[in-house]
Design a protein around this motif. Structure first.
Motif, short mmCIF file in Angstrom:
data_model
loop_
_atom_site.label_atom_id
_atom_site.label_comp_id
_atom_site.label_asym_id
_atom_site.label_seq_id
_atom_site.Cartn_x
_atom_site.Cartn_y
_atom_site.Cartn_z
N GLU A 194 0.80 -1.23 0.00
CA GLU A 194 0.00 0.00 0.00
C GLU A 194 0.84 1.28 0.00
OE1 GLU A 194 -3.93 1.83 2.19
OE2 GLU A 194 -3.36 -0.24 2.58
N PRO A 195 1.90 1.39 0.80
CA PRO A 195 2.68 2.64 0.76
C PRO A 195 3.29 2.94 -0.61
CG PRO A 195 3.23 1.38 2.73
CD PRO A 195 2.38 0.49 1.87
N LYS A 199 0.49 3.88 -3.07
CA LYS A 199 0.03 5.25 -2.82
C LYS A 199 1.01 6.27 -3.41
CE LYS A 199 -1.40 8.43 0.76
NZ LYS A 199 -1.84 8.63 2.10
N LYS A 200 2.28 6.04 -3.22
CA LYS A 200 3.29 6.97 -3.74
C LYS A 200 3.29 6.96 -5.27
CE LYS A 200 6.62 9.92 -3.36
NZ LYS A 200 6.41 11.27 -2.91
N VAL A 219 0.74 6.33 -7.24
CA VAL A 219 -0.46 7.07 -7.66
C VAL A 219 -0.22 8.57 -7.51
CG1 VAL A 219 -2.87 7.56 -7.04
CG2 VAL A 219 -2.10 5.20 -7.28
N GLU A 220 0.38 8.98 -6.39
CA GLU A 220 0.68 10.40 -6.18
C GLU A 220 1.60 10.95 -7.26
OE1 GLU A 220 2.29 10.62 -2.22
OE2 GLU A 220 0.35 10.33 -1.27
N LYS A 268 -9.89 10.21 -0.31
CA LYS A 268 -9.45 8.86 0.09
C LYS A 268 -10.13 7.77 -0.73
CE LYS A 268 -6.44 9.72 3.26
NZ LYS A 268 -5.05 9.49 2.95
N GLU A 275 -8.65 7.69 -4.20
CA GLU A 275 -7.28 7.22 -4.09
C GLU A 275 -7.24 5.70 -3.96
OE1 GLU A 275 -4.76 7.51 -0.30
OE2 GLU A 275 -4.06 9.20 -1.52
N ARG A 276 -8.08 5.13 -3.09
CA ARG A 276 -8.13 3.68 -2.90
C ARG A 276 -8.58 2.98 -4.19
NH1 ARG A 276 -7.25 1.67 1.86
NH2 ARG A 276 -8.53 -0.18 1.59
N MET A 321 -5.75 2.78 -6.55
CA MET A 321 -4.74 1.82 -6.09
C MET A 321 -5.26 0.38 -6.22
SD MET A 321 -3.35 4.01 -2.80
CE MET A 321 -2.93 2.58 -1.89
#
Length: 187
Positions: A155-156, A159-160, A162-163, A176, A179-180, A183
């Protein structure tokens, strides 16, 4: 569409594959589908043209040990733009977590089609089959311990990634839920 009498319509295919969680493996193994169901066929206008497919280049492999480095971010964006995918290394996901999820997948997909699904183990197809016009021809395993460990560990970095991709296209804020979804995680 040529199907046995048990599954005759597009809605029945979706019900069998998605709602009853039999997945594509269940559909294929059962012999219910003798042709590719239409909801898995990409419209002609959206298909890749064979002249645009390069066979001489290799899949980009990106070292993400320093995701804050602008050159790494540029590599990610370029690979995503040109290829649509890439392989990452030095991502921080423990090798034992990767090995367990690979073993779980081999064990799961190697079973017979008589495997019974449950509330904690089932086949899924696509990420949002109710919202997608064309479903993805894939099955994935949901809610098995090894998969959950993998998701938690990855997940980390997801997330990065995607960012980084969103930043490159000018999106600086994301709620959120969205974002999920990006991901590939449950909402």
């Amino acid at each position: 569409m040529s199907l046995h009498s048990a599954v005759t319509t597009s809605e029945e295919v979706t019900d069998f594959v998605v709602h009853k969680a039999n997945g594509l493996k269940g559909l294929v193994d059962s012999g219910l589908a003798t042709t590719l169901p239409p909801q898995y066929i990409q419209p002609l206008a959206e298909r890749l043209e064979s002249i645009k497919i390069s066979t001489s280049a290799s899949i980009p492999i990106i070292d993400v040990s320093n995701l804050d480095d602008p050159s790494v971010q540029d590599s990610i964006f370029e690979a995503a733009s040109k290829w649509g995918f890439f392989q990452i290394v030095n991502h921080g996901i423990p090798s034992q977590v990767l090995a367990k999820v690979i073993d779980a997948a081999h064990g799961f997909y190697g079973q017979s089609s008589s495997l019974s699904v449950s509330d904690t183990v089932f086949y899924g197809t696509s990420f949002s089959p109710q919202a997608e016009q064309v479903l993805e021809w894939k099955d994935f395993l949901m809610f098995q311990d090894q998969v959950l460990d993998y998701v938690r560990s990855s997940e980390p970095v997801m997330k990065k990634l995607v960012e980084v991709l969103l930043k490159k296209i000018g999106v600086n804020e994301m709620n959120k839920e969205r974002e999920r979804c990006l991901m590939g995680l449950p909402r």
